[in-house]
Motif scaffolding. Structure first.
Motif, short mmCIF file in Angstrom:
data_model
loop_
_atom_site.label_atom_id
_atom_site.label_comp_id
_atom_site.label_asym_id
_atom_site.label_seq_id
_atom_site.Cartn_x
_atom_site.Cartn_y
_atom_site.Cartn_z
N LYS A 175 -4.16 -0.12 -1.74
CA LYS A 175 -4.26 -1.27 -0.85
C LYS A 175 -2.99 -1.52 -0.04
O LYS A 175 -3.05 -1.95 1.11
N SER A 176 -1.84 -1.23 -0.63
CA SER A 176 -0.59 -1.44 0.12
C SER A 176 -0.50 -0.51 1.32
O SER A 176 0.01 -0.90 2.37
N ARG A 220 -2.92 -1.89 3.93
CA ARG A 220 -2.31 -3.08 4.55
C ARG A 220 -1.23 -2.68 5.55
O ARG A 220 -1.13 -3.27 6.64
N TYR A 231 -3.27 -1.18 8.66
CA TYR A 231 -4.27 -1.98 9.37
C TYR A 231 -4.16 -3.49 9.17
O TYR A 231 -4.84 -4.24 9.86
N GLY A 232 -3.35 -3.94 8.22
CA GLY A 232 -3.17 -5.37 8.04
C GLY A 232 -4.00 -5.97 6.92
O GLY A 232 -4.82 -5.31 6.29
N ASP A 233 -3.79 -7.26 6.68
CA ASP A 233 -4.43 -7.96 5.57
C ASP A 233 -5.95 -8.02 5.71
O ASP A 233 -6.67 -7.94 4.72
N ALA A 234 -6.44 -8.22 6.93
CA ALA A 234 -7.88 -8.33 7.13
C ALA A 234 -8.59 -7.04 6.71
O ALA A 234 -9.71 -7.07 6.19
N VAL A 265 -7.65 -5.01 4.27
CA VAL A 265 -7.72 -5.00 2.82
C VAL A 265 -8.89 -5.85 2.34
O VAL A 265 -9.63 -5.48 1.42
N THR A 266 -9.11 -6.98 2.99
CA THR A 266 -10.25 -7.83 2.64
C THR A 266 -11.57 -7.10 2.86
O THR A 266 -12.47 -7.15 2.02
N THR A 300 -12.02 -4.38 0.19
CA THR A 300 -12.33 -5.01 -1.09
C THR A 300 -13.78 -5.45 -1.13
O THR A 300 -14.47 -5.29 -2.15
#
Length: 216
Positions: free
Chosen positions: A29-30, A33, A36-39, A41-42, A45
């Motif tokens: 996930k890191s 992130r 591509y950024g936090d979105a 990873v969401t 997930t």
């Protein structure tokens, strides 16, 4: 977090015939992130959760859930997303950007359904012409038996429909992990040999194997 290993073993067996039981995991996930950024990873997930929660469903329910999940993403041409005319994004790249073109939708659905236990032999990635726009397009089809009418999973017409109801699609060819056909949507077509002839397909599988993520 890892996506269940059956999908990863299947991918490795496609790329390296005869290899069984090898381990391949998605980028951590890191890494996702960082690219591509936090979105992103969401979204990844949510994809993992979809697989976990859908594993015990019927095939028809799996088709519906996977089709609906990916059809929430935005359609954008490759030139907009990746800066080139034709790029086949892996599911992580597709989810990373949150947008893609028809190949990305079809291939992400195909891979996810394989992870959910749907046989590769019952699915085909169909390259077609979308008649209303006179444009080439890709859809996924599922055919539970040789006598059954295939079902079409599409990002334009988002409802799953039998091929007989999709007169807006003109088939060109189809393929799955191992084979290619000159085919019609609603029946078997002429065998064309191995899908390894498709260079973009082989390149896509290699990027999956190597956990590569293209930066925007």
């Amino acid at each position: 977090m890892r996506v269940a290993m059956t999908l990863m073993w299947a991918l490795l067996c496609w790329v390296v015939p005869g290899t069984v039981g090898a381990e391949l995991v998605l980028p951590v996930k890191s890494q996702i992130r960082a690219v591509y950024g936090d979105a992103a990873v969401t979204r990844v997930t949510r994809w993992e959760r979809l697989v976990t929660l859908s594993s015990d469903l019927s095939v028809s329910e799996k088709l519906e859930r996977v089709n609906d999940f990916f059809n929430t993403l935005a359609f954008k041409d490759d030139i907009v997303v990746w800066g080139e005319d034709d790029y086949w994004a892996t599911p992580v790249e597709f989810l990373g950007r949150g947008a893609g073109d028809c190949e990305d939708f079809a291939m992400a659905k195909y891979l996810t359904l394989i992870e959910l236990g749907v046989s590769d032999a019952l699915m085909r990635l169909h390259y077609v012409k979308y008649i209303p726009y006179d444009q080439f397009h890709m859809v996924l089809t599922y055919q539970p038996s040789s006598s059954a009418m295939p079902l079409v999973l599409d990002n334009i017409d988002k409802a799953i429909k039998p091929a007989s109801a999709r007169r807006d699609l003109l088939p060109v060819y189809s393929f799955n992990a191992n084979n290619m056909w000159l085919s019609k949507l609603d029946r078997d077509g002429k065998a064309m040999g191995s899908s390894s002839r498709l260079s973009q397909w082989q390149e896509w599988r290699t990027r999956m194997l190597n956990k590569q993520m293209r930066r925007p």
